[in-house]
Design a protein around this motif. Structure first.
Motif, PDB file in Angstrom:
ATOM      1  N   LEU A 228       0.441  -1.134   0.153  1.00 44.07           N
ATOM      2  CA  LEU A 228       0.193   0.138  -0.025  1.00 44.07           C
ATOM      3  C   LEU A 228       1.060   0.795  -0.232  1.00 44.07           C
ATOM      4  CD1 LEU A 228      -3.088   1.340   0.199  1.00 44.07           C
ATOM      5  CD2 LEU A 228      -2.913   1.202   2.465  1.00 44.07           C
ATOM      6  N   VAL A 229       1.854   1.188   0.711  1.00 42.33           N
ATOM      7  CA  VAL A 229       2.977   2.532   1.408  1.00 42.33           C
ATOM      8  C   VAL A 229       3.861   2.291  -0.676  1.00 42.33           C
ATOM      9  CG1 VAL A 229       4.894   3.227   1.840  1.00 42.33           C
ATOM     10  CG2 VAL A 229       3.220   2.182   3.492  1.00 42.33           C
ATOM     11  N   GLU A 251       6.588  -0.095   9.992  1.00 42.64           N
ATOM     12  CA  GLU A 251       6.867  -0.682   8.693  1.00 42.64           C
ATOM     13  C   GLU A 251       6.642   0.751   7.318  1.00 42.64           C
ATOM     14  OE1 GLU A 251       4.997  -2.572  10.283  1.00 42.64           O
ATOM     15  OE2 GLU A 251       6.171  -4.320  10.361  1.00 42.64           O
ATOM     16  N   LEU A 252       5.580   1.584   8.346  1.00 45.83           N
ATOM     17  CA  LEU A 252       5.326   3.034   7.523  1.00 45.83           C
ATOM     18  C   LEU A 252       6.291   3.368   7.486  1.00 45.83           C
ATOM     19  CD1 LEU A 252       1.458   3.211   8.086  1.00 45.83           C
ATOM     20  CD2 LEU A 252       2.661   3.422   5.786  1.00 45.83           C
ATOM     21  N   ILE A 253       6.519   3.756   8.924  1.00 43.94           N
ATOM     22  CA  ILE A 253       7.265   5.589   9.485  1.00 43.94           C
ATOM     23  C   ILE A 253       8.995   4.826   9.028  1.00 43.94           C
ATOM     24  CG2 ILE A 253       8.745   6.352  11.593  1.00 43.94           C
ATOM     25  CD1 ILE A 253       5.908   5.379  13.186  1.00 43.94           C
ATOM     26  N   SER A 254       9.281   4.001   8.881  1.00 40.25           N
ATOM     27  CA  SER A 254      10.213   3.418   8.432  1.00 40.25           C
ATOM     28  C   SER A 254      10.939   4.256   7.307  1.00 40.25           C
ATOM     29  CB  SER A 254      10.738   1.712   8.390  1.00 40.25           C
ATOM     30  OG  SER A 254      10.233   1.088   8.065  1.00 40.25           O
ATOM     31  N   ILE A 256       9.949   7.049   5.586  1.00 36.60           N
ATOM     32  CA  ILE A 256       9.478   7.923   5.432  1.00 36.60           C
ATOM     33  C   ILE A 256      10.015   9.298   6.167  1.00 36.60           C
ATOM     34  CG2 ILE A 256       7.485   9.875   5.889  1.00 36.60           C
ATOM     35  CD1 ILE A 256       5.902   7.739   6.272  1.00 36.60           C
ATOM     36  N   SER A 257      10.920   9.677   5.349  1.00 33.44           N
ATOM     37  CA  SER A 257      12.459  10.606   5.529  1.00 33.44           C
ATOM     38  C   SER A 257      11.881  11.465   6.799  1.00 33.44           C
ATOM     39  CB  SER A 257      11.963  12.091   4.312  1.00 33.44           C
ATOM     40  OG  SER A 257      12.418  13.189   4.878  1.00 33.44           O
ATOM     41  N   PRO A 258      12.776  11.442   7.644  1.00 33.97           N
ATOM     42  CA  PRO A 258      12.912  12.391   9.310  1.00 33.97           C
ATOM     43  C   PRO A 258      11.875  13.930   9.378  1.00 33.97           C
ATOM     44  CG  PRO A 258      14.974  11.339   8.800  1.00 33.97           C
ATOM     45  CD  PRO A 258      13.950  11.511   7.477  1.00 33.97           C
ATOM     46  N   ALA A 259      12.173  14.636   7.867  1.00 33.92           N
ATOM     47  CA  ALA A 259      11.543  15.379   7.697  1.00 33.92           C
ATOM     48  C   ALA A 259       9.953  15.402   7.411  1.00 33.92           C
ATOM     49  CB  ALA A 259      12.115  16.009   6.188  1.00 33.92           C
ATOM     50  N   ASN A 260      10.080  14.306   7.550  1.00 39.42           N
ATOM     51  CA  ASN A 260       8.012  14.147   6.943  1.00 39.42           C
ATOM     52  C   ASN A 260       7.677  13.489   8.263  1.00 39.42           C
ATOM     53  OD1 ASN A 260       8.755  15.324   4.592  1.00 39.42           O
ATOM     54  ND2 ASN A 260       7.846  13.761   3.114  1.00 39.42           N
ATOM     55  N   ALA A 281      13.874   6.239  14.297  1.00 35.57           N
ATOM     56  CA  ALA A 281      14.365   5.474  15.533  1.00 35.57           C
ATOM     57  C   ALA A 281      14.244   5.712  16.612  1.00 35.57           C
ATOM     58  CB  ALA A 281      15.757   5.363  15.183  1.00 35.57           C
ATOM     59  N   TYR A 282      13.917   7.350  16.977  1.00 38.34           N
ATOM     60  CA  TYR A 282      12.958   7.389  18.226  1.00 38.34           C
ATOM     61  C   TYR A 282      10.936   7.377  17.795  1.00 38.34           C
ATOM     62  CZ  TYR A 282      12.172  10.924  22.153  1.00 38.34           C
ATOM     63  OH  TYR A 282      12.123  11.450  23.256  1.00 38.34           O
TER      64      TYR A 282
END
Length: 490
Positions: A228-229, A251-254, A256-260, A281-282
């Motif tokens: 889906l992503v 799975e979603l967050i990993s 995505i760019s840190p800025a987003n 990671a945070y």
């Protein structure tokens, strides 16, 4: 361009101001349970969605409100005499759609026993074939097979006074109504149908379009979520969508760019802090997917990561070991995450971890460790590396490096020049009190987004320049890392 939103006395949020970029891409709104993610997403969707405010937000104070600003236009929802009143000033040139929670999402709003009985006896001639965009992507995302669903139909919302479109599919000769589909099928059909409608309505791709999806991982297998992503990234690129996920999913967050990534932190006094950019990671506070490494190095930001990565490769320090350099945000984030890893043995017994922080915050870091009684014996080291924000302010404003200035200006800031950005910064942004460089970087980041450029382009060029000139910072960092690895000090 950014959509500015202010929430006042809505559910668990007393007062919050947040800015949502409208540029295409995937964004994540994350945080612990009860931090306010779903409330933020629901409030944000009211900029284009005329929702039933009392149903969505329940009982609120009489001075509750949600306000929006986009460019010179304003829109608001304000509680007046027990009613929610919508007001606008100027044309809010924005579109979007919202897929909400189990209670208020589109996929279950028609459910009732009476309607269940009606829909199961519907005549076949009332059914309309659904577009292949919905049918094929439903199969591809859920099953990895675009033809998994042999036939897909829908019944018009005009039939039997249904509030929305109801779908059916046929599998092995059996017809299944949407009310008997799985939660994942319901969820995905709603999203695909909304996307299909919105895609056909994108006559002007320059008009901002925001898509808000609330905790979609609750209904999808991780493999389906990844597909889906990937699909939504393609839709974002093709139709200029800014797609926001409210999520806990690694799975979603990993991806995505840190800025987003917007991390919502609720403090003990019920105040809310928004961390952006925020490193995955945070945001997840979980390192189980890094447990196969021999060494994990926690650093503050992506500039430190890229410098260390390049030194490890250049000095051949990666021989016979797997090393992961993980940016976590500010020094307190790094220290907290490392402590969590050790206390909960998230890396396993064979892996080792160390912390490398910027030298200019050494006193702050030591005070933080003492104040929080952190005693985990994790090797803590300091490198002469400034944060990206401080480095840019120092080299472009305070003590100008002419070569770096010219290189960045010529290759990245080709439309609005660095000179214009710096003039704006020094004249209008209280530059003397911007010791951490965040105000200056905010102006740079705004220009990068306007030009569809990426923070990584900036970092890559800076790192390349540092290594070309054999900067003293690089020499000291190289010496430190070489010693650590050769002596196996962590």
């Amino acid at each position: 361009m950014k959509l500015k939103m202010n929430i006042h006395k809505i559910k668990c949020i007393n007062n919050l101001e947040i800015e949502f970029p409208t540029e295409k891409g995937l964004y994540a709104i994350t945080g612990q349970n009860g931090s306010g993610k779903s409330t933020i997403v629901a409030c944000a969707s009211s900029v284009f969605f005329n929702m039933r405010m009392n149903d969505y937000f329940g009982k609120t104070d009489e001075d509750a409100y949600i306000t929006f600003e986009l460019g010179n236009s304003k829109r608001s929802w304000k509680k007046t005499d027990h009613k929610w009143i919508k007001a606008s000033d100027g044309v809010m040139n924005i579109k979007g759609f919202y897929e909400g929670s189990l209670i208020f999402g589109n996929r279950f709003r028609d459910t009732s026993y009476d309607k269940l009985r009606i829909i199961e006896t519907i005549d076949a001639n009332k059914l309309i074939p659904a577009n292949d965009f919905i049918r094929k992507n439903l199969g591809q995302i859920l099953q990895g097979d675009s033809n998994f669903y042999e036939k897909l139909w829908f019944v018009s919302s005009n039939y039997e006074k249904f509030d929305g479109t109801v779908f059916f599919y046929e599998k092995n000769g059996k017809r299944i109504s949407q009310f008997h589909m799985s939660t994942g099928e319901n969820l995905l059909i709603s999203i695909l149908n909304s996307l299909y409608i919105r895609n056909n309505d994108r006559a002007n791709l320059n008009k901002p379009c925001l898509i808000f999806l609330d905790e979609i991982e609750l209904a999808l297998h991780p493999s389906s979520l990844k597909r889906l992503v990937h699909f939504l990234q393609e839709m974002s690129n093709q139709y200029n969508y800014a797609i926001y996920f409210s999520t806990h999913s690694i799975e979603l967050i990993s991806g995505i760019s840190p800025a987003n990534i917007f991390f919502i932190e609720r403090h003990s006094d019920n105040s809310i802090e928004i961390m952006n950019p925020c490193y995955p990671a945070y945001a997840t506070r979980i390192l189980y997917d890094h447990s196969g490494y021999d060494n994990v190095i926690l650093v503050e930001d992506d500039l430190a990561r890229e410098i260390i990565r390049r030194i490890l490769r250049k000095e051949c320090l990666l021989n016979n070991r797997l090393v992961h350099v993980l940016p976590c945000g500010g020094y307190s984030n790094v220290i907290d995450l490392a402590d969590d890893v050790v206390r909960n043995n998230l890396l396993g017994k064979k892996a080792s971890i160390c912390i490398i922080l910027d030298l200019d915050i050494k006193t702050n870091a030591e005070n933080y460790i003492a104040h929080n009684n952190i005693a985990n014996n994790i090797p803590l080291n300091y490198l002469p590396i400034e944060s990206l924000e401080k480095y840019l302010r120092n080299k472009l404003v305070k003590n100008v490096d002419h070569t770096l200035f010219r290189r960045l200006n010529d290759y990245i800031f080709q439309q609005k020049s660095l000179t214009e950005i710096i003039n704006d910064y020094t004249q209008n942004n209280n530059a003397d009190n911007d010791n951490n460089g965040k105000r200056f970087y905010k102006l740079i980041d705004t220009e990068l987004r306007e030009r569809r450029k990426d923070r990584n382009e900036l970092i890559e060029m800076i790192v390349e320049y540092l290594f070309e000139k054999n900067d003293d910072m690089i020499k000291r960092t190289t010496s430190f890392l070489t010693t650590q690895f050769k002596n196996n000090n962590f």
